[in-house]
Write a protein that holds these residues in place. Sequence first.
Motif, short mmCIF file in Angstrom:
data_model
loop_
_atom_site.label_atom_id
_atom_site.label_comp_id
_atom_site.label_asym_id
_atom_site.label_seq_id
_atom_site.Cartn_x
_atom_site.Cartn_y
_atom_site.Cartn_z
N SER A 94 0.86 -1.18 0.00
CA SER A 94 0.00 0.00 0.00
C SER A 94 0.89 1.23 0.00
CB SER A 94 -0.89 0.01 1.24
OG SER A 94 -1.52 1.27 1.37
N VAL A 95 0.68 2.09 -0.99
CA VAL A 95 1.56 3.24 -1.15
C VAL A 95 1.24 4.34 -0.15
CG1 VAL A 95 0.23 4.44 -2.93
CG2 VAL A 95 2.72 4.61 -2.94
N THR A 96 0.00 4.38 0.32
CA THR A 96 -0.42 5.39 1.28
C THR A 96 -0.49 4.76 2.67
OG1 THR A 96 -1.86 6.11 -0.48
CG2 THR A 96 -2.07 7.28 1.58
N PRO A 97 0.16 5.37 3.67
CA PRO A 97 0.09 4.80 5.00
C PRO A 97 -1.29 5.02 5.62
CG PRO A 97 1.34 6.85 5.03
CD PRO A 97 0.88 6.64 3.64
N MET A 98 -2.19 4.12 5.34
CA MET A 98 -3.55 4.28 5.86
C MET A 98 -4.17 2.92 6.14
SD MET A 98 -5.63 5.19 2.36
CE MET A 98 -7.25 4.61 2.84
N GLN A 99 -5.09 2.93 7.07
CA GLN A 99 -5.87 1.73 7.37
C GLN A 99 -7.00 1.69 6.36
OE1 GLN A 99 -4.86 0.10 10.41
NE2 GLN A 99 -5.97 -1.63 9.54
N MET A 100 -7.14 0.58 5.68
CA MET A 100 -8.23 0.51 4.72
C MET A 100 -9.58 0.47 5.44
SD MET A 100 -8.72 -2.00 1.47
CE MET A 100 -7.35 -1.39 0.50
N LYS A 101 -10.49 1.30 4.98
CA LYS A 101 -11.82 1.34 5.61
C LYS A 101 -12.60 0.08 5.27
CE LYS A 101 -12.98 6.06 6.39
NZ LYS A 101 -14.17 6.70 6.91
N LYS A 102 -13.35 -0.37 6.21
CA LYS A 102 -14.22 -1.50 5.93
C LYS A 102 -15.67 -1.03 5.95
CE LYS A 102 -10.46 -3.98 7.26
NZ LYS A 102 -9.36 -3.20 7.84
N ARG A 103 -16.44 -1.62 5.07
CA ARG A 103 -17.86 -1.25 5.02
C ARG A 103 -18.68 -2.24 5.83
NH1 ARG A 103 -17.63 -0.09 -1.14
NH2 ARG A 103 -17.71 -2.34 -1.27
N GLN A 104 -19.84 -1.80 6.23
CA GLN A 104 -20.81 -2.71 6.81
C GLN A 104 -21.15 -3.77 5.76
OE1 GLN A 104 -22.37 -2.75 9.93
NE2 GLN A 104 -20.71 -1.33 10.41
N ASP A 105 -21.29 -5.02 6.22
CA ASP A 105 -21.60 -6.10 5.29
C ASP A 105 -23.10 -6.13 5.03
OD1 ASP A 105 -21.49 -8.28 3.69
OD2 ASP A 105 -21.11 -9.73 5.29
N VAL A 106 -23.56 -5.12 4.32
CA VAL A 106 -24.99 -5.04 4.00
C VAL A 106 -25.17 -4.72 2.52
CG1 VAL A 106 -25.74 -4.30 6.30
CG2 VAL A 106 -25.00 -2.58 4.64
N VAL A 107 -26.32 -5.03 2.01
CA VAL A 107 -26.63 -4.73 0.61
C VAL A 107 -26.85 -3.22 0.47
CG1 VAL A 107 -28.26 -5.13 -1.27
CG2 VAL A 107 -27.67 -7.00 0.28
N HIS A 110 -13.04 12.26 -0.05
CA HIS A 110 -13.26 10.87 0.28
C HIS A 110 -14.51 10.32 -0.40
CE1 HIS A 110 -14.91 7.65 3.04
NE2 HIS A 110 -13.78 7.15 2.59
N ASP A 111 -14.41 9.05 -0.79
CA ASP A 111 -15.52 8.39 -1.45
C ASP A 111 -15.63 6.97 -0.90
OD1 ASP A 111 -17.37 7.27 -3.15
OD2 ASP A 111 -16.09 7.33 -4.93
N PRO A 112 -16.71 6.66 -0.23
CA PRO A 112 -16.85 5.31 0.33
C PRO A 112 -16.79 4.22 -0.75
CG PRO A 112 -18.70 6.73 0.98
CD PRO A 112 -17.87 7.52 0.03
N LYS A 113 -17.01 4.59 -2.02
CA LYS A 113 -16.99 3.58 -3.07
C LYS A 113 -15.56 3.22 -3.52
CE LYS A 113 -20.11 5.84 -5.47
NZ LYS A 113 -21.24 6.32 -6.27
#
Lengths: 95, 491
Positions: free
Chosen positions: A54-67, B237-240
């Motif tokens: 990962s080129v950017t030092p960041m924690q990848m965001k996780k989404r809610q597991d919903v439709v 920022h874009d959640p997608k």
Amino acid sequence: MSVDATTVRRIAHLARIAVSEDEVPHLQGELNAMLAFVEQLSEVNVEGVEPMTSVTPMQMKKRQDVVTDGGIADDIVANAPATEGHFFQVPKVVE
Amino acid sequence: MTDLTSLTLAAARKGLADKTFTSLELTDAHLSAIEAARVLNAFVMETPDQARSMAREADARIARGDAGPLAGIPLGIKDLFATKGVRTTACSKILDNFVPTYESTVTSQLWRDGAVLLGKLNNDEFAMGSSNETSCFGPVGNPWRRDGSNATLVPGGSSGGSASAVAALLCMGATATDTGGSIRQPAAFTATVGIKPTYGRCSRWGIVAFASSLDQAGPIARSVRDAAMLLRSMAGHDPKDTTSVDIPVPDYEAAIGKSVKGMKIGIPREYRLDGMPAEIEKLWSAGADWLRSAGAELVEVSLPHTKYALPAYYIVAPAEASSNLARYDGVRYGLREQGRNIIELYENTRAEGFGAEVKRRVMIGTYVLSAGYYDAYYLRAQKVRTLIKKDFEDCFTKGVDAILTPATPSAAFGIGEKGGADPVEMYLNDIFTVTVNMAGLPGIAVPAGKDAQGLPLGLQLIGRPFDEETLFSLGEVIEQAAGRFRPARWW
């Protein structure tokens, strides 16, 4: 490293690109020119170096597991070259 | 009334706010300019009806007093950005007549802020190229020509249509994308300003993917201030897009005119190439002098792995491209060529739909990822990439605020002049820009002068991650010192 004509044909097939016999020598030359160019990387000492993930030092965001999307079958097939209803059409795959 | 197409974006914004002219007038002026400049082949799709209707809407918003920051500003959009209801092709035959049913995040933010779509801009096929010659719509002409010559030159690439259209005053600004230099190199070739922001600054959602760990969107504009205005709307920022960063977007325009006194600017010794044209060397020192006069401190720095950036790029980028482009299979969208079975359908479709450069890169990418070669090529390249990034980090740790380099190793060249026999000849165009993508850093190209043949040359400033503001402040110093450059109209 360099590639021979057989390898060029194998790569083309792996890449799912039809290549005619008379294109092979030309492609072989070009691919070998690129491989010769990247060859200089072998002189770099990479002992103990972590490969970049990962080129950017960041924690990848996780989404809610919903439709969050759906019900757009018309949109999905809108650009398809061949469809029947909401299905993509392809040549027969299973005998 | 002055010619509306000759205004900067900042001046147009003022004219619209003061009701000196309407967005419809501004838009019509640009639509006429586009029509008169078709020989440049900068636009692959003109959308005059949509442009006028968006302009009328913007005029209504301005009249109501709820105008966004780009209200009524006519822009061109690189054909790599999905635009709802407007054909999007990445300038590849394989996308055929693809009409997206969705809008890219970056363009949707421009429309949110009131901008007007003039049409879609030419680019190298799938953004693979440095001269805009690989487009399935044919090459783009650079509005600049050598003194006393009628030969058409390339505008650079892959965002050649964006650079050409902005330089020829066909649009007030344009979106572009940069994977190895595709914003900065064409900006340098056309005397326009182009910024590739930090990786993660702009959402990649809805942009046709080339190499996902390197691709970033950014603007090409007529001035440093204009670029700052455009980037503010494009970023965020874009959640997608899980690689887009959730930090606030600063008011980049506020950085314009800010003092650069006391800033430490690095001059990397590895960028001094053997056989580099004397004019570029001279321009580089001039740039250093301008920044010094503005109060910055110039220091020599070392980026020891610079020479390995381009070869590492030509493993990482094709590898990612081979994976990303696997989706073009003739089934879900785009071109289809028939075959006796599904494999033949794929192979024939891709043989017919991809151009030579794309095939070459997909094949190299397939090879370096294939069993038995992954460690020798891809893994090694990703390790070298870590070292390239560390070079920059070491500089920044020592207190360097930004790094000054030439943008390109030469000025614009003629159509058909490079890369005919050896693809690597063309790749060398990106030697000064590609390091920045490998390290995920922001980089801006600012016009700085001309060569002996009257062609524009640019300087590049490289910044710390997410410190685009410093680049705008320093870029403004260069623009103030060097002035702005416009080509003589011949089209």
